[in-house]
Design an enzyme around this catalytic site. Structure first.
Site, mmCIF file in Angstrom:
data_model
loop_
_atom_site.group_PDB
_atom_site.id
_atom_site.type_symbol
_atom_site.label_atom_id
_atom_site.label_comp_id
_atom_site.label_asym_id
_atom_site.label_seq_id
_atom_site.Cartn_x
_atom_site.Cartn_y
_atom_site.Cartn_z
ATOM 1 N N SER A 111 0.951 -1.104 -0.065
ATOM 2 C CA SER A 111 0.075 0.080 -0.139
ATOM 3 C C SER A 111 0.814 1.277 -0.071
ATOM 4 O O SER A 111 1.603 1.333 -0.919
ATOM 5 C CB SER A 111 -1.066 0.212 1.083
ATOM 6 O OG SER A 111 -1.910 0.888 0.983
ATOM 7 N N ASP A 159 -9.288 -4.744 -5.294
ATOM 8 C CA ASP A 159 -8.629 -3.842 -4.450
ATOM 9 C C ASP A 159 -9.552 -2.590 -4.694
ATOM 10 O O ASP A 159 -9.440 -1.975 -5.942
ATOM 11 C CB ASP A 159 -7.419 -3.487 -4.925
ATOM 12 C CG ASP A 159 -6.564 -2.590 -3.750
ATOM 13 O OD1 ASP A 159 -7.084 -1.664 -3.156
ATOM 14 O OD2 ASP A 159 -5.313 -2.874 -3.727
ATOM 15 N N HIS A 191 -7.770 -5.448 -1.067
ATOM 16 C CA HIS A 191 -6.489 -4.599 -0.716
ATOM 17 C C HIS A 191 -5.900 -5.349 0.390
ATOM 18 O O HIS A 191 -5.994 -5.063 1.630
ATOM 19 C CB HIS A 191 -6.901 -3.177 -0.221
ATOM 20 C CG HIS A 191 -5.706 -2.243 -0.140
ATOM 21 N ND1 HIS A 191 -5.066 -1.847 -1.006
ATOM 22 C CD2 HIS A 191 -5.100 -1.809 1.009
ATOM 23 C CE1 HIS A 191 -4.060 -1.043 -0.614
ATOM 24 N NE2 HIS A 191 -4.172 -0.920 0.700
#
Length: 232
Positions: A111, A159, A191
């Protein structure tokens, strides 16, 4: 501000490789160390370190690299740039401590941590030989690419925080610029990092030969004696 480190694995002899892991928003190096344990088991001669971001997050024990900025806002690059000196210093510090060259250094991000590792090698192409970017994106797509770093993009199909289109666009841009990149889209994954993502990452690190060695072979050159073709 001093960064917090969690040493996941410290070989008894000089490390052959260096793995540095960078977490996402409101996460911390302790939890990212769990991801690091996969790399430690696969590469027992590697030093593996999880790196904590400098800024406090919005949850207890959470950290972040830069302030969250709305998607598509180019000012995100400013936040990345402000965090970059400390990020680069974390890489150089552990390269010096371990004695591992950039060619045998792998930067692993998730991320926002993936944004930092992608932007890090964009800013300094000699920073590391490999990047594994889980569920991440560039702040802004690169204008040039180098084969000194092999970039592995691994992204969940579902995601909803950083849509997979960001990974697809990054792979297309790097390929068009002559860079060295792989892209894997993991079906039905949100995600997150799962066992399929990890197996893809480990297989790339074991078996994907960097493009620069093909280029050197075609030119008649060869890697130096201390260069690492694969992180094995």
């Amino acid at each position: 501000m001093a960064l917090h480190y969690v040493i996941v694995q410290q070989p008894s002899t000089d490390p052959a490789q260096l793995f540095l892991l960078y977490h996402g928003v409101n996460d911390n190096p302790d939890s990212m160390a769990q991801i690091g344990s996969w790399f430690a088991r696969a590469f027992p001669e590697a030093q593996v370190v999880a790196v904590g971001a400098p800024l406090p997050g919005s949850v207890p024990q959470g950290r972040k690299w830069f302030a969250e900025i709305p998607a598509h806002d180019r000012s995100e690059q400013q936040g990345v740039n402000a965090a970059m000196p400390e990020f680069v210093e974390s890489v150089r510090h552990w390269q010096q401590q371990s004695g591992v060259r950039p060619e045998a250094t792998a930067l692993i991000g998730f991320s926002q941590g993936s944004t930092m590792v992608l932007e890090g090698v964009k800013a300094q192409p000699d920073l590391a030989g490999r990047v594994v970017a889980f569920s991440g994106r560039y702040a802004t797509l690169p204008e040039r690419a180098s084969t000194r770093t092999t970039i592995h993009l691994i992204h969940g199909e579902y995601d909803d925080q950083i849509p997979m289109q960001h990974a697809e666009e990054a792979a297309q841009r790097l390929t068009a610029l002559g860079g060295d990149v792989t892209l894997d889209i993991v079906e039905d994954l949100p995600h997150a990092i799962d066992h399929r993502s990890m197996e893809l990452a480990l297989n790339h690190l074991r078996y994907t030969v960097p493009k620069r060695y093909f280029d050197e072979a075609l030119s008649g050159a060869k890697p130096g004696d201390d260069d690492v073709v694969m992180l094995v």
